[in-house]
Design a protein around this motif. Structure first.
Motif, PDB file in Angstrom:
ATOM      1  N   MET A   1       1.020  -1.151   0.120  1.00  0.00           N
ATOM      2  CA  MET A   1      -0.317  -0.308   0.248  1.00  0.00           C
ATOM      3  C   MET A   1       1.313   1.812   0.243  1.00  0.00           C
ATOM      4  N   ASN A   2       0.227   1.940  -0.634  1.00  0.00           N
ATOM      5  CA  ASN A   2       1.143   3.318  -1.062  1.00  0.00           C
ATOM      6  C   ASN A   2       0.333   4.406  -0.062  1.00  0.00           C
ATOM      7  N   THR A   3       0.993   5.015   1.364  1.00  0.00           N
ATOM      8  CA  THR A   3       0.278   5.598   1.848  1.00  0.00           C
ATOM      9  C   THR A   3       0.861   6.741   1.690  1.00  0.00           C
ATOM     10  N   LYS A   4       1.361   7.535   0.280  1.00  0.00           N
ATOM     11  CA  LYS A   4       1.032   9.332   0.177  1.00  0.00           C
ATOM     12  C   LYS A   4      -0.442   8.817  -0.752  1.00  0.00           C
ATOM     13  N   ILE A   5      -0.615   7.888  -1.606  1.00  0.00           N
ATOM     14  CA  ILE A   5      -1.883   7.883  -2.150  1.00  0.00           C
ATOM     15  C   ILE A   5      -2.699   8.349  -1.359  1.00  0.00           C
ATOM     16  N   VAL A   6      -2.507   7.135  -0.263  1.00  0.00           N
ATOM     17  CA  VAL A   6      -3.910   7.460   1.305  1.00  0.00           C
ATOM     18  C   VAL A   6      -3.753   8.964   0.924  1.00  0.00           C
ATOM     19  N   TYR A   7      -3.060   9.418   1.780  1.00  0.00           N
ATOM     20  CA  TYR A   7      -2.713  10.817   2.561  1.00  0.00           C
ATOM     21  C   TYR A   7      -3.187  11.941   1.296  1.00  0.00           C
ATOM     22  N   MET A   8      -2.696  11.257   0.081  1.00  0.00           N
ATOM     23  CA  MET A   8      -3.297  12.825  -0.792  1.00  0.00           C
ATOM     24  C   MET A   8      -4.968  12.931  -1.701  1.00  0.00           C
ATOM     25  N   TYR A   9      -5.304  11.581  -1.509  1.00  0.00           N
ATOM     26  CA  TYR A   9      -6.583  10.662  -1.183  1.00  0.00           C
ATOM     27  C   TYR A   9      -7.898  11.979  -0.079  1.00  0.00           C
TER      28      TYR A   9
ATOM     29  N   ARG B   1      -4.657   6.422  12.479  1.00  0.00           N
ATOM     30  CA  ARG B   1      -2.812   7.415  11.817  1.00  0.00           C
ATOM     31  C   ARG B   1      -1.957   6.745  11.255  1.00  0.00           C
ATOM     32  N   SER B   2      -2.497   5.397  12.135  1.00  0.00           N
ATOM     33  CA  SER B   2      -1.710   4.133  12.438  1.00  0.00           C
ATOM     34  C   SER B   2      -1.168   3.420  11.177  1.00  0.00           C
ATOM     35  N   ARG B   3      -2.696   3.156  10.095  1.00  0.00           N
ATOM     36  CA  ARG B   3      -3.103   3.252   8.935  1.00  0.00           C
ATOM     37  C   ARG B   3      -2.449   3.923   7.977  1.00  0.00           C
ATOM     38  N   GLU B   4      -3.229   5.254   8.010  1.00  0.00           N
ATOM     39  CA  GLU B   4      -2.174   5.767   6.564  1.00  0.00           C
ATOM     40  C   GLU B   4      -1.142   6.312   6.841  1.00  0.00           C
ATOM     41  N   THR B   5      -0.167   6.239   7.963  1.00  0.00           N
ATOM     42  CA  THR B   5       1.647   6.264   7.774  1.00  0.00           C
ATOM     43  C   THR B   5       1.437   4.490   7.676  1.00  0.00           C
ATOM     44  N   GLY B   6       1.182   3.371   7.483  1.00  0.00           N
ATOM     45  CA  GLY B   6       1.118   2.167   6.979  1.00  0.00           C
ATOM     46  C   GLY B   6       1.927   1.613   7.772  1.00  0.00           C
ATOM     47  N   LYS B   7       1.845   1.499   9.505  1.00  0.00           N
ATOM     48  CA  LYS B   7       1.762   1.036  10.638  1.00  0.00           C
ATOM     49  C   LYS B   7       1.561  -0.298  10.806  1.00  0.00           C
TER      50      LYS B   7
ATOM     51  N   PRO C   1     -16.207   9.843  -8.107  1.00  0.00           N
ATOM     52  CA  PRO C   1     -16.623   8.637  -8.128  1.00  0.00           C
ATOM     53  C   PRO C   1     -16.158   7.653  -8.706  1.00  0.00           C
ATOM     54  N   ASP C   2     -15.263   8.398  -9.682  1.00  0.00           N
ATOM     55  CA  ASP C   2     -14.513   7.034 -10.590  1.00  0.00           C
ATOM     56  C   ASP C   2     -13.670   6.217  -9.988  1.00  0.00           C
ATOM     57  N   ILE C   3     -12.842   6.669  -8.923  1.00  0.00           N
ATOM     58  CA  ILE C   3     -11.910   5.964  -7.816  1.00  0.00           C
ATOM     59  C   ILE C   3     -11.784   4.509  -7.876  1.00  0.00           C
ATOM     60  N   THR C   4     -11.240   3.298  -7.332  1.00  0.00           N
ATOM     61  CA  THR C   4     -11.727   1.950  -7.230  1.00  0.00           C
ATOM     62  C   THR C   4     -11.053   1.675  -5.879  1.00  0.00           C
ATOM     63  N   VAL C   5     -11.096   0.695  -5.273  1.00  0.00           N
ATOM     64  CA  VAL C   5     -10.091   0.519  -3.881  1.00  0.00           C
ATOM     65  C   VAL C   5      -8.710   0.210  -4.504  1.00  0.00           C
ATOM     66  N   ASN C   6      -8.683  -0.453  -5.604  1.00  0.00           N
ATOM     67  CA  ASN C   6      -7.219  -0.319  -6.256  1.00  0.00           C
ATOM     68  C   ASN C   6      -7.272   0.478  -6.157  1.00  0.00           C
ATOM     69  N   ASP C   7      -7.662   1.701  -7.148  1.00  0.00           N
ATOM     70  CA  ASP C   7      -6.821   2.935  -7.682  1.00  0.00           C
ATOM     71  C   ASP C   7      -6.358   3.318  -6.265  1.00  0.00           C
ATOM     72  N   ILE C   8      -6.791   3.658  -5.146  1.00  0.00           N
ATOM     73  CA  ILE C   8      -5.922   4.054  -4.021  1.00  0.00           C
ATOM     74  C   ILE C   8      -5.169   2.945  -2.834  1.00  0.00           C
ATOM     75  N   PHE C   9      -5.753   1.659  -3.057  1.00  0.00           N
ATOM     76  CA  PHE C   9      -5.032   0.836  -1.972  1.00  0.00           C
ATOM     77  C   PHE C   9      -4.186   0.049  -2.794  1.00  0.00           C
ATOM     78  N   PHE C  10      -3.979  -0.446  -4.245  1.00  0.00           N
ATOM     79  CA  PHE C  10      -3.293  -1.247  -4.934  1.00  0.00           C
ATOM     80  C   PHE C  10      -1.896  -0.468  -5.623  1.00  0.00           C
ATOM     81  N   SER C  11      -2.298   0.647  -6.426  1.00  0.00           N
ATOM     82  CA  SER C  11      -1.225   0.756  -7.354  1.00  0.00           C
ATOM     83  C   SER C  11       0.064   1.795  -6.953  1.00  0.00           C
TER      84      SER C  11
END
Length: 69
Positions: free
Chosen positions: A1-9, A32-38, A58-68
């Motif tokens: 998981m790319n934590t920077k993407i979660v932060y950005m979204y 916070r623990s999840r967003e920082t990847g801990k 609206p077009d964003i998917t789970v894959n776009d956020i957590f698996f790209s």
């Protein structure tokens, strides 16, 4: 998981970590623990977070956020 993407979204829908945590039913420290990847987001948390982002993108998917990359 790319934590920077979660932060950005999260920033894309103008929420603080505390606000996102509340909307997801998590404590601030748990979010916070999840967003920082801990700690990994579990499947239900991924779906909740994606649902929050989809209100603005609206077009964003789970894959776009957590698996790209």
């Amino acid at each position: 998981m790319n934590t920077k993407i979660v932060y950005m979204y999260r920033h894309s829908f103008a929420k603080t970590q505390a606000e996102a945590a509340k909307l997801m039913g998590l404590s601030l420290s748990a979010y916070r623990s999840r967003e920082t990847g801990k700690t990994e987001f579990d499947r239900s948390e991924m779906l909740k977070f994606t649902s929050l982002v989809q209100k603005e993108k609206p077009d964003i998917t789970v894959n776009d956020i957590f698996f790209s990359d």
